[in-house]
Motif scaffolding. Structure first.
Motif, short mmCIF file in Angstrom:
data_model
loop_
_atom_site.label_atom_id
_atom_site.label_comp_id
_atom_site.label_asym_id
_atom_site.label_seq_id
_atom_site.Cartn_x
_atom_site.Cartn_y
_atom_site.Cartn_z
N VAL A 46 -0.90 -19.35 5.31
CA VAL A 46 -0.36 -18.02 5.57
C VAL A 46 -1.48 -17.09 6.02
CG1 VAL A 46 1.60 -18.21 4.00
CG2 VAL A 46 -0.59 -17.38 3.13
N GLU A 47 -1.09 -16.08 6.80
CA GLU A 47 -2.04 -15.08 7.26
C GLU A 47 -1.39 -13.71 7.12
OE1 GLU A 47 -5.15 -14.32 10.90
OE2 GLU A 47 -3.23 -15.24 11.39
N LEU A 48 -2.08 -12.80 6.43
CA LEU A 48 -1.61 -11.43 6.27
C LEU A 48 -2.29 -10.55 7.31
CD1 LEU A 48 0.13 -9.51 4.50
CD2 LEU A 48 -1.95 -9.05 3.17
N LEU A 49 -1.45 -9.85 8.10
CA LEU A 49 -1.93 -8.99 9.18
C LEU A 49 -1.44 -7.57 8.95
CD1 LEU A 49 -0.72 -11.25 12.12
CD2 LEU A 49 -3.05 -11.16 11.28
N ALA A 50 -2.13 -6.62 9.55
CA ALA A 50 -1.68 -5.23 9.53
C ALA A 50 -1.41 -4.80 10.96
CB ALA A 50 -2.72 -4.32 8.88
N ASP A 51 -0.13 -4.57 11.29
CA ASP A 51 0.22 -4.07 12.62
C ASP A 51 -0.06 -2.58 12.73
OD1 ASP A 51 1.01 -6.53 13.59
OD2 ASP A 51 3.08 -6.28 12.96
N GLN A 52 0.00 -1.90 11.59
CA GLN A 52 -0.35 -0.48 11.54
C GLN A 52 -1.30 -0.29 10.37
OE1 GLN A 52 1.94 3.71 10.64
NE2 GLN A 52 3.02 2.18 11.85
N TRP A 53 -2.38 0.47 10.60
CA TRP A 53 -3.43 0.60 9.56
C TRP A 53 -4.09 1.96 9.75
CZ3 TRP A 53 -3.92 -2.23 5.40
CH2 TRP A 53 -5.12 -2.21 4.66
N GLN A 54 -3.67 2.91 8.98
CA GLN A 54 -4.16 4.29 9.13
C GLN A 54 -4.55 4.85 7.76
OE1 GLN A 54 -1.51 6.92 11.32
NE2 GLN A 54 -2.10 8.65 10.04
N GLY A 55 -5.82 5.21 7.62
CA GLY A 55 -6.30 5.78 6.37
C GLY A 55 -6.21 4.83 5.20
N MET A 56 -6.43 3.53 5.43
CA MET A 56 -6.29 2.51 4.39
C MET A 56 -7.55 1.67 4.27
SD MET A 56 -3.22 2.90 3.18
CE MET A 56 -3.25 1.41 2.18
N LEU A 79 -4.52 -3.06 -1.67
CA LEU A 79 -4.59 -2.01 -0.65
C LEU A 79 -4.62 -0.65 -1.33
CD1 LEU A 79 -1.43 -3.36 1.22
CD2 LEU A 79 -3.75 -4.14 1.61
N TRP A 80 -5.37 0.29 -0.74
CA TRP A 80 -5.37 1.64 -1.26
C TRP A 80 -5.68 2.63 -0.14
CZ3 TRP A 80 -9.07 -2.01 -2.17
CH2 TRP A 80 -10.37 -1.73 -1.75
N PRO A 81 -5.17 3.84 -0.25
CA PRO A 81 -5.43 4.85 0.79
C PRO A 81 -6.81 5.47 0.62
CG PRO A 81 -4.04 5.77 -0.91
CD PRO A 81 -4.24 4.33 -1.27
N VAL A 82 -7.45 5.77 1.73
CA VAL A 82 -8.74 6.45 1.71
C VAL A 82 -8.66 7.80 2.41
CG1 VAL A 82 -10.10 4.34 1.50
CG2 VAL A 82 -9.46 5.18 3.78
N ALA A 83 -7.46 8.17 2.86
CA ALA A 83 -7.24 9.46 3.50
C ALA A 83 -5.80 9.88 3.24
CB ALA A 83 -7.51 9.38 5.01
N GLU A 84 -5.56 11.17 3.27
CA GLU A 84 -4.21 11.68 3.06
C GLU A 84 -3.28 11.13 4.15
OE1 GLU A 84 -1.69 13.31 0.68
OE2 GLU A 84 -3.79 13.82 0.35
N GLY A 85 -2.09 10.73 3.72
CA GLY A 85 -1.13 10.17 4.67
C GLY A 85 -1.40 8.74 5.06
N GLY A 86 -2.19 8.03 4.24
CA GLY A 86 -2.48 6.63 4.55
C GLY A 86 -1.19 5.83 4.68
N ARG A 87 -1.17 4.96 5.69
CA ARG A 87 0.03 4.17 5.91
C ARG A 87 -0.35 2.82 6.48
NH1 ARG A 87 3.88 7.24 8.49
NH2 ARG A 87 4.85 5.48 9.55
#
Length: 257
Positions: A46-56, A79-87
């Motif tokens: 298995v491979e885990l990918l991020a198609d969207q990665w903002q502030g994470m 996973l954890w946010p490093v900026a407001e609105g992380g998604r």
């Protein structure tokens, strides 16, 4: 200390991966935990990918691959946010079989009765055997409902029996019913285009040479009733077909024609 910021999480699986693996994301304090579960009866990569990665941020970094044993559940990433609105939007790819297995040179038995078939496409068949996963495949033209027999001992690792539609339309390729059998060298036999409800075995079953696995049909991308047979290995997050030999009533089948 990781900041406890609001985040939006989405997840998805590509077509086909959902039958092999399940992805879920759980909140754990200020983090999220991505967990993968192997839904098959054999090893998968298995491979885990991020198609969207903002502030994470994540541990480990993405993309991340690993092998899961039969039924195994494992944490893929935290996973954890490093900026407001992380998604983020996560996607899990899954490929059956242990990666980079080496198929032994085995002579396969004809997977239908000797008197009931006509040889259709062989290796490099121009109609549908052009991709890497099916380049070395054979189509055995048989009547609807013909018993499909195990060409070699192995373990059933995946099946599909619920599709009803078939035709000469490539958009139907994912609608083929099938049985996938894992061999002791890590290679896998694919028996495809079976009838709706035409699978006679369950995942986890140990099957033996000549055992009835199901019944031939014309589901998926198919111009008529036949059995599509291929030997595949996991070439590293991709299915790769490999050449094989098959014995028929008049000796070896001319698969290279």
């Amino acid at each position: 200390m990781k900041p406890a910021l609001a985040l939006l999480a989405l997840l998805s699986l590509p077509v086909g991966a959902a039958e092999l693996a399940q992805l879920s994301v759980h909140r754990q304090g200020g983090e999220q935990v991505a967990v993968a579960v192997n839904r098959s009866a054999g090893p998968i990569e298995v491979e885990l990918l991020a198609d969207q990665w903002q502030g994470m941020a994540s541990e480990p970094g993405l993309p991340y691959r690993r092998v899961l044993g039969p039924g195994e559940q494992a944490t893929m990433a935290r996973l954890w946010p490093v900026a407001e609105g992380g998604r983020h939007e996560l996607r899990l790819l899954a490929v059956p079989g242990p990666p980079h297995a080496q198929a032994r040179d085995v002579v396969y038995s004809l997977p239908v009765e000797e008197s009931d078939f006509e040889l259709g496409q062989g290796f490099h068949g121009g109609w549908s055997h052009g991709d890497e996963a099916n380049r070395y495949a054979v189509d055995l033209i048989v009547a609807e409902g013909t018993p499909v027999l195990a060409a070699r001992d192995g373990t059933v690792v995946a099946t599909m029996a619920g599709h009803a539609e078939g035709g000469a339309d490539r958009s139907l390729a994912a609608q083929a019913n099938f049985v996938r059998v894992l061999h002791d060298d890590g290679s896998m036999a694919l028996y495809a285009h079976l009838q709706e409800s035409g699978v006679n075995v369950r995942t986890g079953d140990r099957v033996h040479l000549g055992q009835v696995l199901g019944y031939a049909g014309s589901t998926g991308f198919s111009s008529g009733p036949h059995l599509h047979f291929a030997i595949q290995v996991n070439g590293g997050m991709r299915l790769v077909s490999v050449p094989f030999r098959m014995i028929g009533p008049n000796g070896y089948l001319p698969l290279k024609r």
